[in-house]
Design a protein around this motif. Structure first.
Motif, short mmCIF file in Angstrom:
data_model
loop_
_atom_site.label_atom_id
_atom_site.label_comp_id
_atom_site.label_asym_id
_atom_site.label_seq_id
_atom_site.Cartn_x
_atom_site.Cartn_y
_atom_site.Cartn_z
N VAL A 21 1.78 8.94 14.27
CA VAL A 21 1.71 10.13 13.43
C VAL A 21 2.05 9.77 11.98
O VAL A 21 1.36 10.17 11.04
N PHE A 22 3.11 8.99 11.80
CA PHE A 22 3.48 8.56 10.44
C PHE A 22 2.34 7.76 9.80
O PHE A 22 2.00 7.96 8.63
N ASN A 23 1.76 6.85 10.58
CA ASN A 23 0.69 6.02 10.02
C ASN A 23 -0.56 6.85 9.69
O ASN A 23 -1.31 6.49 8.79
N LEU A 24 -0.74 7.94 10.41
CA LEU A 24 -1.86 8.83 10.08
C LEU A 24 -1.56 9.62 8.81
O LEU A 24 -2.42 9.77 7.94
N ILE A 25 -0.33 10.11 8.71
CA ILE A 25 0.04 10.89 7.52
C ILE A 25 -0.07 10.00 6.27
O ILE A 25 -0.54 10.44 5.22
N THR A 26 0.38 8.75 6.39
CA THR A 26 0.36 7.88 5.21
C THR A 26 -0.98 7.15 5.07
O THR A 26 -1.11 6.25 4.25
N ARG A 27 -1.95 7.52 5.90
CA ARG A 27 -3.33 7.05 5.75
C ARG A 27 -3.51 5.57 6.05
O ARG A 27 -4.53 4.99 5.68
N LEU A 28 -2.53 4.97 6.74
CA LEU A 28 -2.75 3.60 7.17
C LEU A 28 -3.77 3.61 8.31
O LEU A 28 -4.53 2.67 8.49
N VAL A 67 0.84 -1.20 0.00
CA VAL A 67 0.00 0.00 0.00
C VAL A 67 0.87 1.25 0.00
O VAL A 67 0.63 2.19 -0.75
N SER A 68 1.91 1.23 0.83
CA SER A 68 2.75 2.41 0.94
C SER A 68 3.58 2.63 -0.32
O SER A 68 4.14 3.70 -0.52
N SER A 69 3.67 1.59 -1.17
CA SER A 69 4.35 1.77 -2.45
C SER A 69 3.35 2.09 -3.56
O SER A 69 3.70 2.07 -4.73
N GLY A 70 2.10 2.33 -3.19
CA GLY A 70 1.12 2.76 -4.19
C GLY A 70 0.28 1.66 -4.78
O GLY A 70 -0.45 1.88 -5.74
N LEU A 76 -4.75 15.66 2.91
CA LEU A 76 -4.38 14.27 2.61
C LEU A 76 -5.51 13.32 2.96
O LEU A 76 -5.48 12.15 2.58
N LEU A 77 -6.49 13.82 3.69
CA LEU A 77 -7.51 12.91 4.22
C LEU A 77 -8.47 12.41 3.14
O LEU A 77 -9.23 11.49 3.36
N ARG A 78 -8.43 13.01 1.98
CA ARG A 78 -9.25 12.49 0.88
C ARG A 78 -8.44 11.56 -0.03
O ARG A 78 -8.95 11.06 -1.01
N THR A 79 -7.16 11.39 0.28
CA THR A 79 -6.31 10.50 -0.52
C THR A 79 -6.26 9.13 0.16
O THR A 79 -5.97 9.04 1.35
N ALA A 110 -4.76 5.38 1.13
CA ALA A 110 -3.39 5.01 1.51
C ALA A 110 -2.52 4.73 0.29
O ALA A 110 -1.36 5.13 0.23
N HIS A 111 -3.10 4.04 -0.72
CA HIS A 111 -2.26 3.71 -1.87
C HIS A 111 -2.02 4.92 -2.77
O HIS A 111 -1.22 4.84 -3.71
N GLY A 112 -2.71 6.03 -2.52
CA GLY A 112 -2.49 7.22 -3.33
C GLY A 112 -1.44 8.16 -2.76
O GLY A 112 -1.05 9.13 -3.40
N ILE A 113 -0.99 7.85 -1.55
CA ILE A 113 -0.06 8.75 -0.85
C ILE A 113 1.26 8.90 -1.60
O ILE A 113 1.78 10.00 -1.77
N VAL A 114 1.78 7.78 -2.09
CA VAL A 114 3.08 7.84 -2.75
C VAL A 114 2.98 8.65 -4.04
O VAL A 114 3.89 9.38 -4.41
#
Ligand SMILES: Nc1ncnc2c1ncn2[C@@H]1O[C@H](COP(=O)(O)OP(=O)(O)O)[C@@H](O)[C@H]1O
Ligand SMILES: [Mg+2]
Lengths: 336, 233
Positions: free
Chosen positions: B45-52, A211-214, B67-70, B72-76
C-alpha cells in the motif's frame, strides 16, 4: 579561525598545483611536454567518466567511442570546413554530449554489468561505424590535418604565439590541454560540490530512496551521460589535435578500458586524485617497456601493476588522499 | 474530506493479490495505524501511494487531487514523505547529507534543527552506514521530515528497537504531529505502539481490509482476532 586556516591551506594547495602546471614544461624536454599533453586529454576524459561512473554509478566501458565522436568532429571541421583547430573543441564537446545523451536513454533500462557490456559493445562497434561513413571520416585512411589545412594554430611552423608569448608547439599543446583540464576540473567540482553531487550520489547509493526524496532518476542519469560525453568529446578533440590525425585505430577499445582503469586508480567518486589516474594511464605503458622489451613482458607488468594498485588502493588515489588528510579535515570542520 | 483517500485499490504480483480492493482514508492531522499480519500488503500500500508500484485498479487521492498522475519522484513535492521497513540509506553520505537531500525537493525546517529534533545532532558528520540500526531509522525519519511533508508514511518504525526505545518512539510520533503539523500513516507490527498512538486503525489481512475503527473497536473485532490468532497459531 579554523575556517580561515582551512581556507588558506586550500589556497596554498591550489596555488601549488597551478605552479606545477605553469612551470612543469620548463623542467622536462619539449618532447616530454607532448606526453604530458596527452595525459591531459586522458585527464579530461577521466573526469567525465568519474562524474558518470563514480558519482551516478553508471559504468561505461565505451568512453573511447565518445572520445572518437569528439575527435572526428574536430577532424571533419578542420579538414572539410577548414576551421582552426582550437575553435572546433567546443563543437566536439557538444557533439559528444549529444551522443552521450542518446546513449544515456537506453542505458536507463540497464544497470551494473549490463550497462558496462552495452557501452563496451559501442566501443567495439565504433571503428566499423567510422569506416562505414568514409565520406565524412576518410574511412580506414582517417583524416590528416596538415596537408588539408595549413592555416592551423598548431602545426607546420613549430612555433605558436599566444598573447604575446611564443612557444613550441608541444608546449602550446600542453598548456592548451591542461588549461582546459583545470577548467573542466573546476566545473566538475562546482557540479558535485553541493546539491548536484548529492543528487548524483543518491542515484548510485539507492535508487528507491533517491526517487522517494524527489530525485528524477531518468533526468539525472541522462544528464550525467551527456555531461560525461562533453568531457569525452573535448578530450577526443584535444587528442586529435595533438596527433594531427584521426583514424579508426585512434580510439580503440583499449582506450575505453584504460579510461576506466584511470578513473578507478584516480578514485571513483572523488575528484582530487584523478590527475594521478591520468598519469598512470599515460605513463604505465612506457614504464612497463622500460623494464624489459622482451615479448609479452611489458603487457604482463602492465596488467600486474593495475592489479597491485587496485589491491593497495581500493578507493583509488582520491581515497588515499582523503584518508591521509582526514585528521586535518576533521580538526578543521568539526566544532570544538 | 480526507487528506488521503485510497479507493478500491488492487495490485497483483503474478498469482498473488497483494492488495485486494482496499479502500481507506486518513484525515488531516490524524495518526492512522495500518496493521495486519506479515504479508498482508501493508508495505505494498505504501509503495502504491508513493508510486513506486502502479496499481492494477483503483484511485489514490491526496489533497483533492489524484496521485496517479504524479510520478514517483514528484510525490515528495506533493507533500508526502516516507520511511522504509528495511532502511534505505545513501551509503556514501553523512547523516547531515541525508537531511540536506530531504530538503532538495521541498524545504522543511533547517537541517540542524531537524537533526537536533530527532537526536542526531552529535552524529551529523558520521557516515550513516556506520550507525546502529536504531540511529539509521532516525536518519530516515530526519530525511523525511526535512522535506516539510504534510503526510508522513512510517513503515514499521519500531522494527529492531528495544522496549524502552519503542516507548520513546511513541512519544516522538505524537510530538512530531504537533510540532510539524503532520498527518501520519503508520504501518506497525508492534501492537502496543499502534494502540497507544493511533487515533484510528485500518486492518489488512491477505490484501483485504478486514476492519477499521478506533484501536479499542478494532482490538475487539472478531475478524481481527481471528486474523492475528490464525497466523500466530
Ligand atoms: N515486488 C514484489 N514482487 C512480488 N511480490 C511482492 C512484491 N512486493 C510484495 N509482494 C508480495 O505481496 C504480498 C504483500 O507484501 P507486503 O506488502 O510486503 O506485506 P506486509 O508489508 O504487510 O508484510 C506478499 O505476499 C509479498 O510477497
Ligand atoms: Mg512490510
Amino acid at each position: 579561525m579554523r575556517r580561515a586556516l582551512g581556507m588558506s591551506l586550500w589556497v596554498a594547495m591550489v596555488s601549488a598545483g597551478l605552479a606545477v602546471f605553469l612551470f612543469l614544461p620548463h623542467f622536462v624536454s619539449d618532447f616530454h611536454s607532448r606526453d604530458l599533453a596527452q595525459a591531459g586529454a586522458f585527464f579530461i576524459a577521466i573526469i567525465g567518466l568519474d562524474l558518470l561512473t563514480g558519482y551516478t554509478g553508471q559504468i561505461s566501458l565505451g568512453h573511447g567511442a565518445l572520445m572518437a565522436i569528439g575527435g572526428y568532429t574536430t577532424a571533419a571541421l578542420i579538414v572539410h570546413e577548414h576551421w582552426r583547430d582550437v575553435w572546433t573543441i567546443p563543437l566536439a564537446g557538444i557533439a559528444a554530449g549529444i551522443v552521450g545523451f542518446v546513449v544515456g536513454l537506453p542505458a536507463l533500462r540497464l544497470s551494473g554489468l549490463y550497462l558496462a557490456l552495452a557501452t563496451f559493445a559501442l566501443a567495439v562497434a565504433m571503428p566499423s561505424l567510422i569506416k562505414k561513413f568514409s565520406g565524412l571520416t576518410g574511412g580506414s585512411q582517417g583524416l590528416q590535418f596538415l596537408e588539408s589545412s595549413p592555416s592551423q594554430v598548431t602545426g607546420l611552423s613549430g612555433k605558436v604565439t599566444v598573447l604575446g608569448h611564443t612557444m613550441t608547439q608541444n608546449h602550446f599543446l600542453y598548456y592548451l590541454t591542461w588549461s582546459i583540464g583545470i577548467v573542466g576540473l573546476g566545473v566538475a567540482w562546482l557540479v558535485v560540490r553541493g546539491r548536484g553531487g548529492r543528487t548524483f550520489r543518491s542515484v548510485r547509493d539507492s535508487e528507491i530512496a533517491a526517487v522517494s526524496s524527489g530525485v528524477n532518476l531518468a533526468w539525472t542519469k541522462t544528464f550525467a551521460f551527456a555531461l560525461s560525453g562533453v568531457y569525452a568529446g573535448v578530450a577526443g578533440a584535444l587528442y586529435a589535435i595533438q596527433n594531427e590525425i584521426v583514424n579508426p585505430l585512434s580510439f580503440t577499445v583499449s582506450i575505453s578500458i584504460l579510461l576506466l582503469v584511470g578513473a578507478v586508480v584516480g578514485g571513483l567518486g572523488s575528484l582530487s586524485g584523478l590527475v594521478l589516474g591520468a598519469l598512470f594511464v599515460e605513463y604505465l605503458p612506457t614504464l612497463s617497456t622500460n623494464v624489459s622489451t622482451r615479448e609479452g613482458v611489458p603487457d604482463f607488468i602492465y596488467g600486474a601493476a593495475i592489479i597491485v594498485v587496485m589491491i593497495l588502493l581500493p578507493t583509488g588515489a582520491g581515497g588515499l588522499l582523503r584518508r591521509l588528510a582526514r585528521p586535518l579535515t576533521t580538526w578543521l570542520y568539526t566544532r570544538p | 474530506m480526507a487528506l488521503l483517500a485510497v479507493e478500491e485499490l488492487t495490485r497483483r504480483f503474478g498469482g498473488i493479490v497483494a492488495v485486494d480492493d482496499v479502500s481507506l482514508d486518513v484525515g488531516e492531522g490524524e495518526i492512522v495505524g495500518l496493521i495486519g499480519p506479515n504479508g498482508a500488503g501493508k508495505t505494498t500500500v505504501f509503495n502504491l501511494i508513493t508510486r513506486l508500484y502502479r496499481p492494477d485498479n483503483g484511485e489514490i487521492v491526496f489533497d483533492r487531487r489524484s496521485l496517479l498522475r504524479t510520478p514517483a519522484h514528484g510525490i515528495v513535492r506533493r507533500g508526502i514523505a516516507r520511511t522504509f521497513q528495511n532502511v534505505e540509506l545513501f551509503g556514501s553520505m553523512t547523516v547531515l547529507e541525508h537531511v540536506l537531500i530531504g530538503r532538495h525537493a521541498r524545504r522543511g525546517r533547517r537541517a540542524r534543527e531537524i537533526l537536533g529534533y530527532v537526536g542526531l545532532a552529535a552524529l551529523a558528520h558520521r557516515s550513516a552506514r556506520e550507525l546502529s540500526f536504531g540511529a539509521q531509522k532516525r536518519v530516515e525519519l530526519a530525511r523525511a521530515l526535512a522535506s516539510g511533508p504534510r503526510l508522513l508514511l512510517l513503515d514499521e518504525p519500531a522494527g529492531g528497537l528495544n522496549h524502552e526505545e519503542v516507548g520513546e518512539l511513541g512519544a516522538l510520533i505524537r510530538r512530531m504531529r504537533q510540532d510539524f503539523e503532520l498527518t501520519i500513516l503508520l504501518v506497525e507490527h508492534h501492537m502496543q505502539l499502534v494502540m497507544g498512538v493511533a487515533d484510528r486503525v485500518h486492518v489488512l489481512d491477505f490484501g483485504r481490509r478486514i476492519a477499521s475503527g478506533t484501536p479499542g473497536e478494532v482490538q475487539n473485532d472478531a475478524a481481527v482476532i481471528e486474523a492475528y490468532l490464525g497466523t500466530n497459531a
